[in-house]
Scaffold this motif. Structure first.
Motif, short mmCIF file in Angstrom:
data_model
loop_
_atom_site.label_atom_id
_atom_site.label_comp_id
_atom_site.label_asym_id
_atom_site.label_seq_id
_atom_site.Cartn_x
_atom_site.Cartn_y
_atom_site.Cartn_z
N LEU A 1 0.81 -1.23 0.00
CA LEU A 1 0.00 0.00 0.00
C LEU A 1 0.83 1.27 0.00
O LEU A 1 0.29 2.36 -0.20
N HIS A 2 2.13 1.15 0.22
CA HIS A 2 3.01 2.33 0.28
C HIS A 2 3.43 2.72 -1.13
O HIS A 2 4.32 2.12 -1.72
N SER A 3 2.77 3.72 -1.69
CA SER A 3 3.07 4.15 -3.05
C SER A 3 2.46 5.53 -3.30
O SER A 3 1.56 5.95 -2.56
N PRO A 4 2.91 6.24 -4.33
CA PRO A 4 2.37 7.58 -4.62
C PRO A 4 0.87 7.59 -4.85
O PRO A 4 0.19 8.57 -4.52
N ASN A 5 0.32 6.50 -5.41
CA ASN A 5 -1.11 6.45 -5.70
C ASN A 5 -1.94 5.87 -4.56
O ASN A 5 -3.16 5.77 -4.68
N CYS A 6 -1.27 5.50 -3.50
CA CYS A 6 -1.99 4.90 -2.37
C CYS A 6 -1.57 5.62 -1.09
O CYS A 6 -1.72 6.84 -0.99
N PHE A 7 -1.07 4.90 -0.12
CA PHE A 7 -0.79 5.49 1.19
C PHE A 7 0.70 5.77 1.42
O PHE A 7 1.57 5.17 0.78
N PHE A 8 0.93 6.68 2.32
CA PHE A 8 2.25 6.89 2.91
C PHE A 8 2.20 6.13 4.23
O PHE A 8 1.66 6.63 5.22
N VAL A 9 2.72 4.90 4.22
CA VAL A 9 2.53 3.99 5.36
C VAL A 9 3.59 4.25 6.43
O VAL A 9 4.80 4.28 6.14
#
Length: 456
Positions: free
Chosen positions: A90-98
Motif C-alpha cells: 500500500l506504500h506508493s504515490p497512488n496509495c498510502f504513505f505507510v
C-alpha cells in the motif's frame, strides 16, 4: 536469520518470535488458506481499489472518511507478517504513505498507555517525512512546536513541584537528531517525550497527564497536522494519505494494559482522524460488538490444516512444506513424512510448527545430523503434556463438549470458558469463528486422552 544447513543452525532458523516481512527469504504467502479471511476485505475497508495489480486510494470521495481497523487473531497466527505485507503493497504515490509503529520494539511494554502510542506515531511520521524530504508548511510546524513547548513547560512545572528532575528537550537547538529547521525541532521534542515516557514513573505520569488534560486541543492539532501532511504528500506525489500501522499491542505485559489502551481510551481513539490499523489482542475479541461501534474488525484465523470432517487440506500442507523447507534444509530430516508429522500437529499455527521443530532438533543426535521421526514424536509428546498440564477439571468438560459438537458437525459458538481456552491456545479457531478444534498438541496429551477420549 539464515536457512539451517546443519543441526546447530536450526534454533536460529526457527526463531518463533521474529516475524518475517514479504522481502525476506523465509516469507511464505498463506493467501486463500485462512477460511473466510481475504486480503481484499482489508483493502476494501481502507477504501483502496486494485486495478492491474496496482493499489489506489481515491482521495476525493474519502477525504472525510478515515478508516480505523483492528486486525484480530490468535497469537502466532502471523498478523505481524500480514501487516508488513500491507505496508509494502500500500506504500506508493497512488496509495498510502505507510508509517509502521512497532510499539513492542520502541516503547516500554511494562508500562505503556495510549498517550505513549500517539506520541510515538507522531515521532515516526516526522522521521519518515524527513527521510523523504517532505516540505511541510512552516506555519503548521511552528504551531505544533509552540504547542509542545508549552506542554513541556507544564510538565516541568509538575516535575519541579514534586522535586523530580525536569524534562530536557535536546541541546541548545532542541534537536538531538541534528535534523535542521522546524521539522527537526518538532522531531526533537517528540523524541524526548517518547524517551521520557519510558523513563521514571513520575516523568511518564507527568507527560501523560499533561497531554490527557489538553487532549481536545491536542487532537485538533494532531488532525490538522495530518491533513497538512496529506495535502503535501499529494502535492509532491509521495502518497495520497498517511496510513498508520500500529503493531505489537498484544505483547504488552498485562491484559489490563491492553484493555485500557483499546477500551478505556476508545473515545480518544475516535478523536484522531487518521487512517489506522491496530492489532487487536485476543482477549479483547469478545468485545467485538463494542469495538465495532467506533471501528471495523477483521479476524485473521489460523491456517486450516483439517476440514471439519478431519480430512487434510492438501494445499495448506504443501504451503507449510514450503514454510519449513525455506528455513531448514530438507536433508536435516530423515524423510518428508517427519516434516508432515510436525505440520499436522501445528494445527495451522506457524509459531507452533516452529516450536515443534525446535524441540525435535533438541531431541536429535548431533552425530547422526538429522531429525528423525522418533525425535519428532518425542518432541510432540513432551510439548503435548506441557500444553495440557495445567488444565482445570472444568476445562476438560468444555473440551468434551467441543469434541462432541465437532464430531456431530455442529457450529461451535462462544462463551467465557471458550474465550479462556482460546487465550491459552488450548483450542484454535478457523474460518468465521464457528469452526474450532482442540490444539492437536493438547489432543495428544495423556491427560486429554484420559479425561476426554476415554471418558467420552
Amino acid at each position: 536469520m539464515e536457512k539451517a544447513t546443519q543441526l546447530d543452525g536450526i534454533d536460529a532458523a526457527v526463531n518463533k518470535f521474529e516475524p518475517v516481512t514479504p522481502d525476506h527469504p523465509f516469507y511464505v504467502n498463506f493467501a486463500n488458506l485462512r477460511g473466510d479471511f481475504q486480503e481484499k476485505d482489508v483493502v476494501r475497508m481502507l477504501n483502496v481499489s486494485i486495478a492491474n495489480g496496482q493499489y489506489r486510494f481515491n482521495y476525493q470521495p474519502n477525504r472525510f472518511n478515515k478508516t480505523l481497523l483492528f486486525l484480530a487473531g490468535m497469537r502466532g497466527s502471523g498478523k505481524t507478517s500480514e501487516l508488513a505485507k500491507y505496508a509494502q503493497k500500500l506504500h506508493s504515490p497512488n496509495c498510502f504513505f505507510v508509517v509502521t509503529c512497532n510499539v513492542d520494539k520502541e516503547l516500554d511494554m511494562d508500562n505503556v498507555e495510549y498517550m505513549d502510542i500517539l506520541v510515538f506515531q507522531l515521532e515516526k511520521l516526522l522521521k519518515q517525512a524527513e527521510e523523504v524530504d517532505l516540505s511541510v508548511d512552516d506555519s503548521i510546524l511552528e504551531s505544533m512546536n509552540q504547542w509542545f513547548q508549552e506542554r513541556v513547560k507544564e510538565i516541568n512545572n509538575s516535575l519541579k513541584a514534586e522535586a523530580n528532575a525536569e524534562l530536557e528537550v535536546g541541546g541548545s537547538d532542541g534537536n538531538p537528531l541534528s535534523v535542521p529547521g522546524l521539522l527537526g525541532k518538532l522531531l526533537g521534542i517528540t523524541t524526548k517525550l517518547k524517551l521520557g515516557l519510558s523513563g521514571s514513573h513520575e516523568r511518564a505520569l507527568a507527560i501523560r497527564t499533561t497531554i490527557k488534560n489538553r487532549f481536545p486541543d491536542f487532537s485538533i492539532k494532531f488532525n490538522t497536522f495530518i491533513e497538512q501532511i496529506n495535502e503535501q504528500l499529494r502535492n509532491e506525489g509521495k502518497g495520497q494519505e498517511v496510513l498508520f500501522i500500529v503493531d505489537g499491542l498484544e505483547k504488552t505485559m498485562s491484559a489490563e494494559t491492553r484493555r485500557a489502551i483499546i477500551m478505556e481510551e476508545s473515545n480518544r481513539i475516535r478523536q484522531i482522524n487518521a487512517n489506522t490499523i491496530f492489532t487487536l489482542p485476543i482477549e479483547l475479541m469478545k468485545e467485538e460488538q463494542r469495538i465495532r461501534q467506533f471501528s471495523e474488525i477483521v479476524t485473521f484465523p489460523f491456517i486450516k490444516i483439517r476440514e471439519r470432517d478431519g480430512g487434510l487440506v492438501h494445499q495448506a500442507i504443501e504451503r507449510f512444506e514450503e514454510f519449513v523447507c525455506k528455513r531448514v534444509d530438507v536433508s536435516l530430516f530423515d524423510s518428508m513424512d517427519t516434516v508432515h508429522l510436525a505440520i499436522q500437529y501445528s494445527g495451522g499455527s506457524p509459531r507452533q510448527l516452529l516450536r515443534i521443530i525446535e524441540q525435535a532438533a533438541w531431541q536429535s543426535d548431533s552425530q547422526l545430523g538429522q531429525i528423525t521421526r522418533e525425535n519428532m514424536e518425542k518432541a510432540i509428546d513432551r510439548l503435548s503434556n506441557m500444553s495440557a498440564r495445567y488444565l482445570e477439571p472444568e476445562d476438560f468438560e468444555k473440551l468434551k463438549s467441543i469434541k462432541t459438537d465437532l464430531d456431530t458437525g455442529k457450529p461451535i459458538g462462544f462463551d467465557s470458558s471458550i474465550q479462556s481456552l482460546l487465550e491459552k491456545e488450548i483450542i484454535f479457531e478457523y474460518n468465521d469463528g464457528t469452526y474450532k478444534r482442540v490444539n492437536p498438541l493438547v489432543e495428544a496429551s495423556k491427560l486429554y486422552q484420559y479425561r476426554v477420549v476415554n471418558e467420552a
